[in-house]
Design a protein around this motif. Sequence first.
Motif, short mmCIF file in Angstrom:
data_model
loop_
_atom_site.label_atom_id
_atom_site.label_comp_id
_atom_site.label_asym_id
_atom_site.label_seq_id
_atom_site.Cartn_x
_atom_site.Cartn_y
_atom_site.Cartn_z
N VAL A 62 0.95 -0.98 -0.06
CA VAL A 62 0.13 -0.20 0.15
C VAL A 62 0.70 1.38 -0.13
O VAL A 62 1.81 1.05 0.78
CB VAL A 62 -1.22 -0.32 1.28
N VAL A 63 0.95 1.77 -0.97
CA VAL A 63 1.53 3.19 -1.18
C VAL A 63 0.72 4.57 -1.02
O VAL A 63 -0.59 4.51 -1.18
CB VAL A 63 2.93 3.28 -2.50
N LEU A 64 0.78 5.96 -0.85
CA LEU A 64 0.50 6.73 -1.48
C LEU A 64 0.86 7.43 -2.26
O LEU A 64 2.06 8.06 -2.72
CB LEU A 64 0.82 8.13 -0.28
N LEU A 65 0.47 8.02 -3.25
CA LEU A 65 0.46 7.90 -4.35
C LEU A 65 -0.35 10.15 -5.11
O LEU A 65 -0.92 10.31 -4.46
CB LEU A 65 0.45 7.40 -5.97
N ASP A 66 1.10 10.65 -5.63
CA ASP A 66 0.59 11.67 -6.19
C ASP A 66 -0.04 11.37 -7.51
O ASP A 66 0.58 11.16 -7.92
CB ASP A 66 2.03 12.63 -6.25
N THR A 67 -1.77 12.33 -7.04
CA THR A 67 -2.06 12.49 -8.60
C THR A 67 -2.47 13.39 -8.87
O THR A 67 -4.46 13.35 -9.84
CB THR A 67 -4.14 11.15 -7.34
N SER A 95 -2.97 13.76 -2.93
CA SER A 95 -2.97 12.12 -2.93
C SER A 95 -3.72 11.59 -2.47
O SER A 95 -4.15 11.53 -1.90
CB SER A 95 -1.64 12.33 -1.87
N ASP A 96 -2.78 10.07 -2.70
CA ASP A 96 -4.72 8.59 -2.38
C ASP A 96 -4.04 7.88 -1.95
O ASP A 96 -2.89 7.40 -2.73
CB ASP A 96 -5.64 8.80 -3.63
N VAL A 97 -4.41 6.88 -1.74
CA VAL A 97 -3.74 5.36 -1.57
C VAL A 97 -4.49 4.81 -2.39
O VAL A 97 -5.12 4.41 -2.28
CB VAL A 97 -4.31 4.99 0.44
N LYS A 122 -2.08 -0.81 -10.28
CA LYS A 122 -2.57 -0.53 -9.43
C LYS A 122 -3.87 -0.14 -9.09
O LYS A 122 -4.58 -0.28 -10.07
CB LYS A 122 -2.29 0.98 -8.72
N CYS A 123 -4.45 -0.33 -7.57
CA CYS A 123 -6.25 0.27 -7.85
C CYS A 123 -5.80 1.34 -6.25
O CYS A 123 -5.24 0.90 -5.48
CB CYS A 123 -6.68 -1.31 -7.29
N ILE A 124 -7.00 1.72 -6.66
CA ILE A 124 -7.40 2.57 -5.56
C ILE A 124 -7.93 1.65 -4.11
O ILE A 124 -8.41 1.08 -4.30
CB ILE A 124 -8.25 3.34 -5.82
N GLY A 125 -7.33 2.72 -2.79
CA GLY A 125 -7.65 1.95 -1.77
C GLY A 125 -6.35 0.69 -1.18
O GLY A 125 -5.30 0.62 -1.64
N GLY A 126 -6.76 0.69 0.09
CA GLY A 126 -5.92 0.00 0.71
C GLY A 126 -5.81 0.62 2.24
O GLY A 126 -6.38 1.47 2.46
N THR A 127 -5.26 -0.26 3.12
CA THR A 127 -4.97 0.55 4.45
C THR A 127 -3.71 0.91 5.15
O THR A 127 -2.63 0.32 4.53
CB THR A 127 -5.35 -0.84 5.48
N MET A 128 -3.64 2.86 5.77
CA MET A 128 -2.47 2.81 6.03
C MET A 128 -3.28 4.12 6.93
O MET A 128 -4.32 4.40 7.12
CB MET A 128 -2.31 4.42 4.57
N SER A 129 -2.52 3.77 8.36
CA SER A 129 -1.94 4.81 9.07
C SER A 129 -4.09 4.38 10.09
O SER A 129 -4.93 5.09 10.07
CB SER A 129 -2.45 6.50 8.84
N ASN A 130 -3.86 3.32 10.41
CA ASN A 130 -5.15 2.85 11.06
C ASN A 130 -6.21 3.18 10.07
O ASN A 130 -7.28 3.29 10.49
CB ASN A 130 -5.24 3.25 12.00
N VAL A 131 -5.88 3.36 8.70
CA VAL A 131 -7.52 3.98 7.90
C VAL A 131 -7.29 2.87 6.62
O VAL A 131 -6.66 2.39 6.00
CB VAL A 131 -7.39 5.18 7.30
#
Length: 195
Positions: A62-67, A95-97, A122-131
């Motif tokens: 899971v990554v944070l991408l600059d969109t 940015s989106d997860v 890539k697909c939008i979504g995932g778990t990051m920072s407890n969200v």
Amino acid sequence: MRKKLFRCILIFGVALSILSGCAKAPQQEVKIYTEYPYYDSIEKAKNSADIIVEGKIITTKVVLLDTTHKLTDEEKKDPELNPGLNSEGSEVRYSDVYTIYQVEVIKKYKGNVKEGDTIEFKCIGGTMSNVTYVEVDVMDINIGETYILLLETYSDSYPSLISQIQGIYKYEDKKITPHKENDIDLKIEDLEEDE
């Protein structure tokens, strides 16, 4: 004896408060609603894809991408064409997860890849920072499972499915299963004719 009991209760209370501070905060869920192009035939879906493969999901991250939309010179000059500038005139960053799926290519039907290659999409979504960011009404993609993927490529980002509904088919025991809302029936013969 009373002093000893008080000390034990005090130590227990401090330990309990430390342990409760270490406990994870409850997981939050954010639902993502998206729209994708609709293809009324397998031919149109195939033509939209740059890469079509049968692939097995190996790993995910899971990554944070600059969109942020990259502005053209014309968009930078025209405020009506340019929703990407803030009131000070500087570009607004977004940015989106995303979940990045690593795929072993089992069979290539279209595109600049080879069997045995490892590719990512890539697909939008995932778990990051407890969200957990969950795209609504998409097919579950699981490690170890095999899929037929119709991917669109970009010069500055990971490839993505042409559509979360019509760009992925589960492939197991020579049986192709579409997303529940995908009314395009895909057969392997439909893909092999373009090889």
